[in-house]
Write an enzyme that holds these catalytic residues in place. Structure first.
Site, short mmCIF file in Angstrom:
data_model
loop_
_atom_site.label_atom_id
_atom_site.label_comp_id
_atom_site.label_asym_id
_atom_site.label_seq_id
_atom_site.Cartn_x
_atom_site.Cartn_y
_atom_site.Cartn_z
N GLY A 10 34.97 59.25 49.99
CA GLY A 10 34.78 58.48 51.36
C GLY A 10 35.51 56.87 51.42
O GLY A 10 35.48 56.23 50.20
N GLY A 12 35.44 55.10 54.35
CA GLY A 12 34.70 53.83 55.16
C GLY A 12 34.47 52.51 55.09
O GLY A 12 35.71 52.09 54.07
N PHE A 13 34.07 51.75 55.56
CA PHE A 13 33.24 50.66 55.25
C PHE A 13 33.57 50.36 53.47
O PHE A 13 33.89 49.34 52.68
CB PHE A 13 32.84 49.67 56.08
N GLY A 14 31.96 50.77 53.09
CA GLY A 14 31.27 50.91 52.09
C GLY A 14 32.90 51.61 51.06
O GLY A 14 33.07 50.53 50.13
N VAL A 78 35.60 66.49 49.62
CA VAL A 78 34.45 67.19 48.32
C VAL A 78 33.86 67.81 48.96
O VAL A 78 32.60 67.73 50.58
CB VAL A 78 33.86 65.56 47.84
N GLU A 171 26.74 50.92 74.96
CA GLU A 171 27.87 51.10 74.83
C GLU A 171 29.14 52.12 75.93
O GLU A 171 29.85 51.87 76.16
CB GLU A 171 28.23 50.31 73.68
N ASP A 300 25.95 54.15 54.92
CA ASP A 300 24.91 55.46 55.40
C ASP A 300 24.49 56.46 54.48
O ASP A 300 23.43 57.02 55.30
CB ASP A 300 25.37 56.00 56.92
N ALA A 315 27.70 48.83 59.31
CA ALA A 315 28.82 49.04 59.25
C ALA A 315 29.35 47.39 58.14
O ALA A 315 28.96 47.51 56.97
CB ALA A 315 30.34 49.09 59.83
#
Length: 415
Positions: A10, A12-14, A78, A171, A300, A315
């Site tokens: 992944g 993403g942010f992490g 994966v 939003e 997450d 995030a």
């Protein structure tokens, strides 16, 4: 002794934060993701509503790690983890060996036991989702223009339903209303875009339940001023063939957007590990998975309890966990004392409702209106991953502020 390998699933942010935290460490880092880019998800709704272009909020992962010689980026999906053999399996049959495994696969939307609703309701988690929603939103107005002599069809096509009044739902609903009433109002001849209906459903008693009640009340008033029909305490009962049933009422809609519930991606199933109600992997204070040596989960996809409560799926949580986990692995590699158990530092929560309308909780500070919008804009600009993105987004926002226009309204074909 053979050089060790950290596999991160992944980007993403992490996952990206963990990879960067291992820069210069005596370890090989392999970052695997289904796409070839890192996506700034908090602004994904602006791509979906034609305010920004895809390249404004996404950067190729290889570019971000270009100056990190110990990092390799692989584009692949994966499909499983063999904890005994210490390998991950990809959809094409490839297997990758690891000494440490970091699962940062994120979450997907949950339809609360009604997976069939996904056929009619669009979700917003990936760039592909955003582009599909943009095509459907703009295409609805184009089709309505073609059907200008049929008021019932025009009404159906220009009715937009958003399910779930968390930050993404609020939003998105606010931006659609703003787009139809301001950006598109002079662009069509056979229809009046300002008459488009935007309906926001929320099962709970108020919008933005993570915020204080005064901020929630402000957000609801701001949405209504934009023309959004806010319906709280309203359960969606069915979604089929473009019809949404809620509290016994059937509403025909041109586009249905789902932002109600989330469920972790199937990392817990890959491992056979303990999972929370939303499918997230239950982790220990060092983000490790109990019973699986060398396996960690962050963001997450992880259920991390701090002070007796699970951390939110935000995030900043993923980013802070990734940075901390990189420090932990470095300490173990180098034989140094390990850092204290991870603790999330909450810098605040924000949500934007429209042009000059936002709510923000920053520590003990509560803000609404233009001040909150400016704070939201500044924070999001600084969090964008590179200078080029910050510059183009700033230019687009400035242009939109003065002209009420949107620069990413191109369609190649009707949906």
């Amino acid at each position: 002794m053979a050089r060790k390998t950290v596999v991160i699933v992944g980007a993403g942010f992490g996952g990206l934060a963990a990879a960067k935290a291992l820069k210069g460490a005596d370890v090989d880092v392999i970052l695997i993701d289904r796409t070839n880019h890192h996506l700034f998800q908090p602004l994904l709704y602006q791509v979906a509503t034609a305010a920004l272009s895809p390249a404004d909020i996404a950067t190729a992962t290889r570019t971000l790690l270009r100056r990190q010689p110990n990092a390799t980026t692989l584009m692949g999906e994966v499909t499983g983890v063999d904890a005994e053999a210490k390998t991950v399996s990809l959809a094409d049959g490839t297997t990758i060996a690891w000494d440490w495994l970091i699962l940062a696969t994120g979450a997907a939307y949950s339809f609360f036991g009604h997976p069939e609703w996904a056929e009619d309701a669009q979700v917003l988690k990936s760039m592909e989702d955003a582009l599909d929603i943009r095509r459907r939103l703009l295409g609805a107005f184009e089709r309505a223009e073609l059907a200008g002599d049929d008021p019932d069809e025009v009404r159906r096509l220009t009715t937009f339903v958003v399910v779930g009044a968390g930050p993404t739902g609020v939003e998105t609903a606010g931006t659609i209303a703003e787009m139809s009433r301001q950006t598109l109002r002079r662009d069509f001849r056979r229809i009046d875009p300002t008459k488009a209906r935007v309906i926001l459903f929320e099962a709970g008693p108020r919008v933005l339940t993570a915020f204080t009640e005064p901020l929630s009340a402000y957000a609801e008033r701001a949405l209504e001023e934009l023309g959004v029909e806010v319906r709280t305490d309203t359960m969606v009962e069915a979604i089929s063939d473009g019809v949404v049933r809620a509290n016994g009422e059937d509403i025909e809609a041109g586009v249905v957007l789902w932002s109600a519930g989330v469920a972790a991606r199937p990392a817990a199933q890959w491992l056979g590990a303990a999972a929370a109600r939303n499918g997230a992997v239950v982790v220990r204070p060092d983000c490790s998975v109990d019973g699986f040596e060398g396996v960690f989960a962050i963001g997450d996809v992880a259920s991390y309890a701090m002070d007796g409560k699970p951390l939110p799926g935000l995030a900043p949580v993923a980013k802070q966990q990734g940075m901390w986990l990189g420090k932990l692995i470095r300490a173990r590699l180098e034989g140094r004392p390990e850092p204290a158990p991870f603790r999330y530092r909450d810098w605040g929560t924000m949500a934007v409702i429209g042009r000059s309308r936002a709510v923000a909780m920053l520590g003990g500070l509560r803000m609404t209106g233009l001040l909150a919008w400016l704070a939201w804009s500044m924070v999001h600009l600084m969090l964008l991953i590179d200078f080029r993105s910050r510059l183009t987004v700033y230019v687009n926002w400035t242009w939109a502020w003065f002209t009420q226009g949107r620069g990413a309204r191109l369609l190649a074909r009707l949906p």
